[in-house]
Design an enzyme around this catalytic site. Structure first.
Site, PDB file in Angstrom:
ATOM      1  N   ASP A 126       0.871  -1.307   0.006  1.00  0.00           N
ATOM      2  CA  ASP A 126       0.076  -0.008  -0.075  1.00  0.00           C
ATOM      3  C   ASP A 126       0.967   1.340   0.074  1.00  0.00           C
ATOM      4  OD1 ASP A 126      -1.935  -2.125   0.373  1.00  0.00           O
ATOM      5  OD2 ASP A 126      -2.808  -1.168   1.997  1.00  0.00           O
ATOM      6  N   SER A 474      -8.560   0.662   5.895  1.00  0.00           N
ATOM      7  CA  SER A 474      -8.025   0.132   4.683  1.00  0.00           C
ATOM      8  C   SER A 474      -8.657  -0.105   3.601  1.00  0.00           C
ATOM      9  CB  SER A 474      -7.751  -1.365   5.141  1.00  0.00           C
ATOM     10  OG  SER A 474      -7.429  -2.418   4.123  1.00  0.00           O
TER      11      SER A 474
END
Length: 560
Positions: A126, A474
């Protein structure tokens, strides 16, 4: 006159006063001819402890081989990474967002100290993605990104599963929906090998954004990590970077305001992660492009959600690869007039030129809906403001959970407190769960609330509660969720003043988030509030607390 391609590295390799520099380079195995070649930094975010990154050294070697075939000198180096999937739900998540800026800092440091002429970054997870892009923007030397690629779906009893299935398995087990044996089987089969988490989570969201920006090669964002096509992408690295050097095309030539608009449109169509707001703001800051959270709302107002990806949908990125990949989606959007086709890309061509020969999406595909049959008519990333979030907040509203929620506050001063409350049955239908002191400074590091949202979904409360926080979510989170609330609790924002039982309205139609309190009551509570003690007294998190900006400006660490 022949163009000088080694305009940075020659400062060390051709200056007679730099004899020690040259001696060390000869010591690495370089020869006389190598001393006159452009040097290309190959910055990999490799480490063994994560499926997203475990294969990146291998890709870096493929890239180095490709670079050296073009009579350039490849210089591999590593930077750090944090696995959100591994650290999620623990204090380790405080290190996740700040790793983005550490990655940018470390790549900038290596490139600048060693005078490399160009950069090929290879991120996997990420925060790797924006970290590499921020470094490219700051340096403004020819370069681009090769995404490590997406993971294949896991399979359990004939059905596809992924990392979010594993996250939700605990809540499902607590609520009796699955057995402990099924939970164990789920976590062992969810991640079958190398690659980033497979749905439209943060890594795949940012890979799409980077491709739409023009800073990666076509198909990079949708090509699976373990595919032949990913190796072929690495094999193109040498000719791509050489062409950028010869044409003197730099990141700031590509990362324009119009390119960022393309990125915002694509991540909206794809149903991307809320983290994209933070990261695109930070990436824009690195190239001095004026971008604000209000720009995301403007895009959301006129852009539909078309992709049926996990976590709220059915499919993973590898499924899109099988029907034409990200370029096929962009071609559809370009035809509809939703993208700026004249934006320059790292191929040296415009976006429209790159897409000219790309095949259309299959008519009968069920992954990407047609424009006249969207999953949601407007964007899922909604910017909400009001007395709870005067500087703004980011809601992820797919439409499946509704667009308005009214409920009473159930307040927790940490993620851990909320998790314990769910385990003890203290979260009820109609609650607006408030998790605070999890912001950029208060967390610190604005940890992601995937564990709480997974517990909520696993416990079957996804349609019945809302969750608001000054932390993040998330890409795997879904439900009625609002994050990035600013100002954060640690700085005395309104979220710090909320109490159990307060009536909160979240309205994604009118883009407001308000608590039903008078100005007098708010002022009274504010007068009694005291800032908590910092959670970090030394080290990297201490420095982060001192330098990080608000979520509303991207949590960057190099603002004045």
């Amino acid at each position: 006159m022949k163009k000088v391609l080694n305009k940075y590295s020659r400062r060390l390799t051709e200056d007679k006063s730099q004899g020690a520099s040259q001696a060390m380079l000869y010591g690495t195995g370089m020869n006389d001819a190598d001393m006159h070649k452009p040097q290309i930094g190959i910055g990999s975010v490799w480490y063994e402890g994560n499926t997203c990154n475990m294969h990146l050294n291998q890709l870096a070697q493929f890239v180095k081989d490709s670079v050296e075939k073009e009579n350039l000198k490849g210089m591999r180096f590593n930077t750090i990474g944090v696995s959100d999937g591994i650290s999620m739900g623990t204090d380790g998540m405080s290190y996740s967002l700040q790793s983005r800026d550490l990655i940018a800092d470390s790549i900038e440091t290596v490139m600048s100290a060693h005078w490399y002429d160009g950069l090929i970054s290879i991120p996997g997870c990420d925060k790797n993605m924006p970290g590499c892009m921020m470094a490219l923007g700051r340096l403004n030397r020819p370069g681009f990104v090769i995404y490590g690629g997406t993971i294949q779906a896991g399979v359990m009893r004939g059905k596809p599963i992924d990392i979010v299935t594993a996250f939700q398995s605990y809540g499902a087990c607590l609520s009796g929906q699955i057995t402990e044996q099924e939970r164990q089987e789920t976590i062992k089969k969810a991640c079958p090998g190398a690659g980033a988490c497979g749905g439209m989570y943060t890594a795949n969201t940012m890979a799409c954004a980077i491709e739409a920006l023009g800073m990666s090669l076509p198909f990079s964002s949708s090509t699976p990590a373990t595919s032949v096509e990913k190796v072929q992408e690495c094999d193109k690295a040498g000719e791509t970077i050489k062409n950028l050097l010869e044409l003197d095309i730099k990141p700031r030539d590509i990362m324009t305001r119009k390119a960022f608009e393309n990125a915002m449109v694509l991540i909206t169509v794809m149903g991307g992660s809320t983290n994209a707001v933070l990261h695109l703001l930070a990436m824009a800051s690195s190239v001095d492009v004026d971008l604000s959270i209000d720009d995301f709302q403007e895009i959301a107002n006129k852009t539909p959600v078309l992709a049926d990806f996990k976590p709220s949908g059915k499919y993973v990125m590898a499924d899109l690869h099988a029907i034409g990949g990200t370029p096929a989606v962009m071609k559809m959007l370009l035809k509809a007039g939703m993208l700026h086709g004249d934006c320059l890309t790292v191929t040296g061509k415009t976006l429209a030129e790159n897409l000219e020969n790309v095949a259309d999406l299959p008519e009968d595909n069920t992954i990407i809906h047609k424009l006249d049959n969207p999953i949601k008519k407007t964007g899922h990333l909604q910017i909400l403001k009001g007395n709870v979030a005067p500087e703004g907040s980011v809601a992820k509203i797919t439409g499946k959970e509704g667009e308005v929620f009214e409920g009473v506050a159930n307040v927790f001063d940490s993620e851990e407190e909320m998790v314990a409350a769910v385990e003890e049955g203290k979260v009820k239908k109609g609650d607006v769960i408030v998790i605070r002191y999890e912001g950029p400074k208060g967390g610190p590091g604005m940890p992601e609330m995937l564990k709480p949202t997974s517990l909520i979904m696993g416990a079957g409360l996804g349609q019945d509660v809302a969750l608001i926080t000054d932390g993040r979510f998330s890409g795997g989170s879904h439900g009625f969720i609002v994050g990035h609330i600013a100002p954060e609790a640690y700085e005395g924002g309104m979220i710090a003043l909320l109490e159990n039982g307060d009536k909160i309205t979240i309205d994604a139609i009118n883009n407001v988030i308000n608590v039903d309190l008078s100005d007098q009551e708010i002022a009274q509570r504010k007068s009694k509030w005291r800032a908590p003690k910092q959670k970090a007294s030394r080290g990297t998190l201490k420095k982060y607390i001192k330098t990080v900006s608000s979520a509303s400006t991207g949590c960057v660490t190099d603002l004045d």
